[in-house]
Design a protein around this motif. Structure first.
Motif, PDB file in Angstrom:
ATOM      1  N   LYS A 296      -9.117  77.649 -19.893  1.00  0.00           N
ATOM      2  CA  LYS A 296      -8.598  78.049 -18.651  1.00  0.00           C
ATOM      3  C   LYS A 296      -9.316  77.366 -17.791  1.00  0.00           C
ATOM      4  O   LYS A 296      -8.599  76.690 -16.650  1.00  0.00           O
ATOM      5  N   SER A 297     -10.742  77.065 -17.894  1.00  0.00           N
ATOM      6  CA  SER A 297     -11.360  76.180 -16.965  1.00  0.00           C
ATOM      7  C   SER A 297     -10.733  74.701 -16.924  1.00  0.00           C
ATOM      8  O   SER A 297     -10.662  74.129 -15.680  1.00  0.00           O
ATOM      9  N   ILE A 298     -10.432  74.084 -18.058  1.00  0.00           N
ATOM     10  CA  ILE A 298      -9.985  72.919 -18.197  1.00  0.00           C
ATOM     11  C   ILE A 298      -8.528  72.672 -17.468  1.00  0.00           C
ATOM     12  O   ILE A 298      -8.130  71.922 -16.702  1.00  0.00           O
TER      13      ILE A 298
ATOM     14  N   PHE B  38      -7.268  74.901 -15.330  1.00  0.00           N
ATOM     15  CA  PHE B  38      -7.402  75.131 -13.790  1.00  0.00           C
ATOM     16  C   PHE B  38      -7.759  73.875 -13.001  1.00  0.00           C
ATOM     17  O   PHE B  38      -7.511  73.556 -12.255  1.00  0.00           O
ATOM     18  N   ALA B  39      -9.012  73.187 -13.540  1.00  0.00           N
ATOM     19  CA  ALA B  39      -9.587  72.194 -13.038  1.00  0.00           C
ATOM     20  C   ALA B  39      -8.604  71.199 -13.070  1.00  0.00           C
ATOM     21  O   ALA B  39      -8.404  70.230 -11.986  1.00  0.00           O
ATOM     22  N   LYS B  40      -7.609  70.919 -13.992  1.00  0.00           N
ATOM     23  CA  LYS B  40      -6.750  69.835 -13.955  1.00  0.00           C
ATOM     24  C   LYS B  40      -5.407  69.993 -13.567  1.00  0.00           C
ATOM     25  O   LYS B  40      -4.606  69.362 -13.657  1.00  0.00           O
ATOM     26  N   GLN B  41      -5.290  71.392 -13.353  1.00  0.00           N
ATOM     27  CA  GLN B  41      -3.837  72.138 -13.074  1.00  0.00           C
ATOM     28  C   GLN B  41      -2.608  71.614 -14.069  1.00  0.00           C
ATOM     29  O   GLN B  41      -1.778  70.930 -13.915  1.00  0.00           O
TER      30      GLN B  41
ATOM     31  N   ASN C 160     -12.132  80.908 -22.230  1.00  0.00           N
ATOM     32  CA  ASN C 160     -12.475  80.531 -20.793  1.00  0.00           C
ATOM     33  C   ASN C 160     -12.605  79.106 -20.580  1.00  0.00           C
ATOM     34  O   ASN C 160     -12.601  78.631 -19.684  1.00  0.00           O
ATOM     35  N   ALA C 161     -12.962  78.273 -21.687  1.00  0.00           N
ATOM     36  CA  ALA C 161     -13.324  76.908 -21.647  1.00  0.00           C
ATOM     37  C   ALA C 161     -11.677  76.398 -21.411  1.00  0.00           C
ATOM     38  O   ALA C 161     -11.746  75.563 -20.570  1.00  0.00           O
TER      39      ALA C 161
ATOM     40  N   ILE D  34      -8.582  63.904 -20.237  1.00  0.00           N
ATOM     41  CA  ILE D  34      -7.940  65.180 -20.022  1.00  0.00           C
ATOM     42  C   ILE D  34      -6.468  64.817 -19.184  1.00  0.00           C
ATOM     43  O   ILE D  34      -5.592  65.592 -19.501  1.00  0.00           O
TER      44      ILE D  34
END
Ligand SMILES: [Zn+2]
Lengths: 227, 349
Positions: B100-102, B104-107, B97-98, B74
């Motif tokens: 968005k989560s990736i 967000f997690a990795k900015q 949502n998946a 990623i």
């Protein structure tokens, strides 16, 4: 351990950040609206305000259902994918257990439930050590209350939908039922984080919602096969 | 480009959980598609709730497989792109949502993509675009003629007024009791049949580029019904062939007329029905003498996939488009509006 917990499984949308056993931040709304739009901005805000970077998280906790099918999936997809991207464990916690946690100091049984429409509920029975006394199920409230009659202790009913069944509960099991006022009917996201801290993480890929019910099309199809 | 750019895409608008990575806008690195078709077969069509359930079971597995296949992480990605609509809302929500989560997690930057823009851009993985171009989009939910004067701009010059072409295929297939999915079955039967029944062609008003397939569908059903009552035997092959001839005739003729009128350099065929052999042949014949270059994507890029979302998402990303953390599934997302709002939001990193 730094835990982010997420719950979008019912009306409540909750996010909490718990660090080394201390609740640093908690955000809860009780409007069944736009969980998909509002969840990530809420996480973003809470993480920023608590000075938490995504890579500082050690674990993600999530309400796994039962509840609104779509709602459960929004939270679970978010938790699962974020944990996958960060390469940290994710732990699913029953949405019913998250509500039951609000009754921790009650000396008796705790019965959390969600309205599942047409007289049915998602429910289960816990003791105040958060152990399951009667497994979680999707059942008609009438049948469920019959099961709860003649228990050796009082039963605390906790539910966002408590008004829907209050009369029925009182008519059936009367003084045995305890129905509190106030904020105890709603799942607290920090309780989900604490529950997740106690549990062993399972396989991330295999974490799926606990719907407690088959899709309608599949139930019909199965019924047809049996004929 | 001095440095390689990698775009990850997620597509979950219907019954395929798909993840892909595209390099430098046009180079396909990996394209993983987890199909649910077997699971929906017994119901004779896609059941939205079941599709959503499969998506959440498959999403991280598919992501992992794509990165493994590409031998990338990623952290190597420049942006996370995702189909935000149109499609089944519950299915879209898993992908959105998946993504968005990736992000967000990795900015990482997050870019929402229109599904049909994706179908069009699938072609750019094969051949560079030349503008103006016209795209004929035909799928289960769409029948549209879209004019593009430049990257990221979409003008709908014709669309269906009732059923999409793919829908008509499915309904006729059901009437003929063909297995699901019906489109490819009709295409296969049509090749063995004879165009012996004269089904109507809905040309609509003079000069219109709109389509209508509900009359044709009814005509097929009526013809079968009449034959049944008279005890007349019709060969399914001939019905399929005659029905397909009508659809293909209208599609290819209108596409050709529009291509001439707008003087486009390319005609791009997009969407699941682009896999139809009858349609491919009719278009090839029609455009043989034309100045317009005909582009039809290879089969694996016709049906829903994430490579097409990455291809369209890469362009949107490089044009400056960013989605916010409030990105939502948008089952009725309008293509023209999507194109126009491209530079609006500026929220994710
Ligand atoms: Zn499509």
């Amino acid at each position: 351990m730094n835990i982010l917990s997420i719950d979008t499984s019912n009306y409540v949308m909750g996010v909490a950040v718990v660090k080394s056993g201390i609740v640093i931040g908690e955000y809860t709304t009780n409007i069944k609206k736009n969980h998909s739009i509002r969840l990530m901005p809420a996480i973003d805000q809470l993480m920023k305000e608590t000075n938490t970077l995504p890579e500082e998280l050690d674990r993600i906790a999530v309400a796994q259902g039962p509840g609104s099918y779509t709602g459960v999936r929004i939270g679970l997809t978010t938790a699962k994918t974020m944990a996958w991207a960060l390469d940290i464990p994710v732990v699913g916690v029953s949405s019913l257990e998250a509500v039951a946690g609000q009754g921790l100091f009650f000396d008796g049984y705790i019965c959390p439930f969600f309205d599942a429409r047409r007289g049915r509920v998602y429910t289960g029975l816990y003791n105040n050590r958060m152990e399951i006394v009667k497994p979680e199920t999707n059942i008609s409230m009438e049948d469920w209350l019959k099961e709860l009659q003649n228990l050796d202790k009082q039963v605390l009913f906790l539910s966002q939908d408590v008004q829907v069944y209050e009369d029925m509960v009182r008519d059936t099991i009367g003084a045995q039922a305890v129905i509190p006022d106030g904020p105890y009917h709603f799942a607290r996201p920090s309780l989900i984080a604490f529950a997740a801290q106690r549990k062993e993480p399972e396989s991330l890929h295999e974490l799926v919602p606990n719907y407690l019910r088959l899709p309608e099309a599949e139930a019909k199809w199965l019924a047809q096969q049996e004929k | 480009m001095s440095q390689d750019q990698y775009i990850l895409a997620i597509e979950t608008s219907c019954d395929e959980t798909a993840v892909a990575i595209v390099k430098n806008e046009r180079e396909l690195v990996t394209n993983v598609v987890a199909s649910q078709i077997e699971s929906h077969k017994r119901f004779g069509g896609v059941v939205p709730e079941i599709a959503s359930r499969h998506h959440i079971e498959q999403i991280t597995i598919t992501l992992e497989e794509a990165l493994k296949e590409a031998d990338l992480t990623i952290d190597d990605m420049d942006a996370i792109t995702v189909t935000e609509g149109p499609g089944l809302v519950g299915a879209l929500l898993v992908g959105v949502n998946a993504a968005k989560s990736i992000a967000f997690a990795k900015q990482k930057p997050l870019v929402g993509v229109h599904h049909i823009a994706g179908h069009i851009y699938a072609n750019r993985l094969e051949k560079e675009f030349e503008f103006p171009l016209l795209s004929l989009v035909v799928s289960g939910g769409h029948t549209e003629l879209i004019l593009m004067r430049e990257h990221g701009s979409y003008e709908i010059i014709g669309e269906t007024r009732d059923d999409a072409a793919g829908e008509a295929y499915d309904k006729v297939a059901r009437t003929l009791r063909l297995p699901y999915p019906g489109g490819p079955e009709i295409d296969r039967l049509a090749a063995e049949g004879e165009e012996s029944i004269d089904f109507p062609r809905a040309w609509l008003e003079q000069g219109s580029y709109d389509f209508s397939f509900s009359g044709l569908k009814s005509a097929v059903i009526n013809r079968l019904h009449n034959a049944d009552q008279k005890g007349e035997k019709l060969r399914p092959e001939d019905i399929a062939s005659s029905f397909q001839a009508s659809v293909v005739d209208v599609l290819s003729t209108k596409a050709y007329r529009a291509a001439e009128e707008y003087g486009v350099k390319q005609l791009i065929v997009a969407g699941g029905v682009a896999a139809n052999k009858g349609l491919r042949k009719a278009l090839v014949d029609k455009f043989e003498e034309s100045e317009t270059e005909l582009l039809i994507p290879p089969m694996h890029l016709c049906t829903d996939n994430a490579a097409m979302i990455a291809a369209a998402g890469a362009v949107a990303f490089n044009q400056g488009h960013r989605s916010g953390w409030d990105l939502n599934a948008n089952p009725g997302l309008d293509l023209e509006q999507y194109g126009n709002r491209k530079y609006a939001a500026e929220k994710s990193p």
